[in-house]
Design a protein around this motif. Structure first.
Motif, short mmCIF file in Angstrom:
data_model
loop_
_atom_site.label_atom_id
_atom_site.label_comp_id
_atom_site.label_asym_id
_atom_site.label_seq_id
_atom_site.Cartn_x
_atom_site.Cartn_y
_atom_site.Cartn_z
N HIS A 196 0.82 -1.15 0.02
CA HIS A 196 0.00 -0.09 0.11
C HIS A 196 0.85 1.30 -0.02
O HIS A 196 2.03 1.40 0.44
CB HIS A 196 -1.02 0.01 1.25
N ARG A 217 0.19 2.42 -9.28
CA ARG A 217 -1.05 1.95 -10.07
C ARG A 217 -0.40 0.82 -11.09
O ARG A 217 -0.91 -0.37 -11.22
CB ARG A 217 -1.66 2.93 -10.85
N PRO A 219 -2.75 -0.23 -3.95
CA PRO A 219 -3.71 0.81 -3.77
C PRO A 219 -2.86 2.00 -3.40
O PRO A 219 -1.80 1.95 -2.63
CB PRO A 219 -4.74 0.09 -2.80
N SER A 250 -3.53 5.91 -0.88
CA SER A 250 -4.57 6.62 0.02
C SER A 250 -3.90 8.01 0.14
O SER A 250 -2.90 8.21 -0.26
CB SER A 250 -4.62 5.87 1.41
N ASP A 265 -7.14 5.50 -4.72
CA ASP A 265 -8.12 4.66 -4.22
C ASP A 265 -8.89 4.91 -2.96
O ASP A 265 -10.10 4.85 -2.68
CB ASP A 265 -7.40 3.23 -3.92
#
Length: 297
Positions: free
Chosen positions: A130, A155, A160, A162, A187
């Motif tokens: 992440h 990506r 993901p 944030s 995301d």
């Protein structure tokens, strides 16, 4: 080895002044003052590490205090990747904390606003599950460029991403439309209630979360509500509400960062959205019981 969390953001030297009485003009106001390592990105990293996540942080610090910040991050269990700036000092935030533990921030962004694409290395994504971007990246030209590069790289690896918007004041200056366009490829958006209202134009948090989620193509939006807990919207609808965890607050500095760190650590460990929000609320409750924006080490 479980996948880790890469945080791209800021390290800051926090000067926390807790004053029991209102600030008095033209004279002294007694306060208890402490100097702490801080920064939204660094705080998220430390809280996530404290919840068992493997965390790497990319940030920029001035040569004046880079060694001190690196040592503090390592002591918190974070792998620091600090780019040392020989021209600008480390960012400084003065946090004025009143008797109700509410804080007012005075910020000198220093080296933090000089973090840019030249500091990036795609190998930072190795072993990560992440990526979290501090919203402060979006308030400087170099930071926006870096955020775009990191988002594209994440990506490409199906990781993901944030974003925590970080500051309603800076959002107003930077422009809401521009910020929303910049974070369109991410995301998970993590505003507090004031930021959510500003970004959506809806003053009520649940409606703000739902509208932001719908505008982002159904993506997840989590809104923190302070003593009201947190809620999340997915596909344009609020799906989760979690109450706060009671705590006796001494300093609310970094409580939102702690929430984010707790939530992301839980998500990396496989928790669902409701459990992740609950973990964030527990971490935020712990954060307000300590001075500064980091867990005690």
């Amino acid at each position: 080895m479980p996948p880790g969390l890469l945080v791209v953001g800021d390290v800051v030297t926090d000067v926390v002044a807790r004053h029991a009485r209102p600030l008095a003009a033209d004279t002294d106001t007694a306060a208890r003052i402490a100097v702490r390592p801080g920064g939204a990105g660094a705080n998220v990293a430390c809280w996530a590490a404290g919840r068992g996540a493997r965390v790497r942080l990319l940030a920029r610090a001035g040569a004046d205090s880079a060694d001190w910040h690196r040592a503090a991050l390592e002591a918190a269990g974070v792998e620091p990747v600090l780019r040392v700036d020989d021209e600008a000092p480390t960012a400084v935030v003065i946090a004025l904390v009143d008797a109700a533990a509410e804080r007012t921030l005075v910020t000198d962004s220093g080296a933090a606003f000089r973090l840019g694409p030249a500091d990036w290395d795609a190998a930072l994504l190795d072993g990560m599950g992440h990526v979290h971007l501090s919203g402060y990246l979006y308030f400087s030209e170099w930071g926006r460029e870096l955020a775009a590069v990191v988002t594209e790289a994440a990506r490409a690896r199906s990781l993901p991403v944030s974003v925590d918007p970080a500051s309603a004041g800076f959002l107003r200056e930077a422009g809401v439309a521009r910020f929303l366009a910049d974070v369109a490829g991410t995301d998970l958006l993590l505003p507090n209630d004031a930021e959510a209202a500003l970004l959506s134009g809806a003053p009520e948090p649940a409606r703000a979360a739902a509208e932001l989620s719908a505008a982002r193509g159904g993506g997840t939006v989590v809104v923190t509500l302070g003593a009201g807990g947190a809620l999340a919207a997915v596909n344009g609808e609020v799906t989760v509400r979690v109450p706060c965890v009671p705590a006796v607050a001494v300093d609310t500095t970094g409580a939102g960062d702690a929430f984010t760190g707790g939530l992301l650590a839980a998500r990396l460990a496989g928790a669902d959205l409701a459990a992740s929000l609950a973990a964030g609320c527990r971490t935020g409750a712990e954060a307000v019981t300590v001075v500064g924006g980091r867990p005690e080490t």
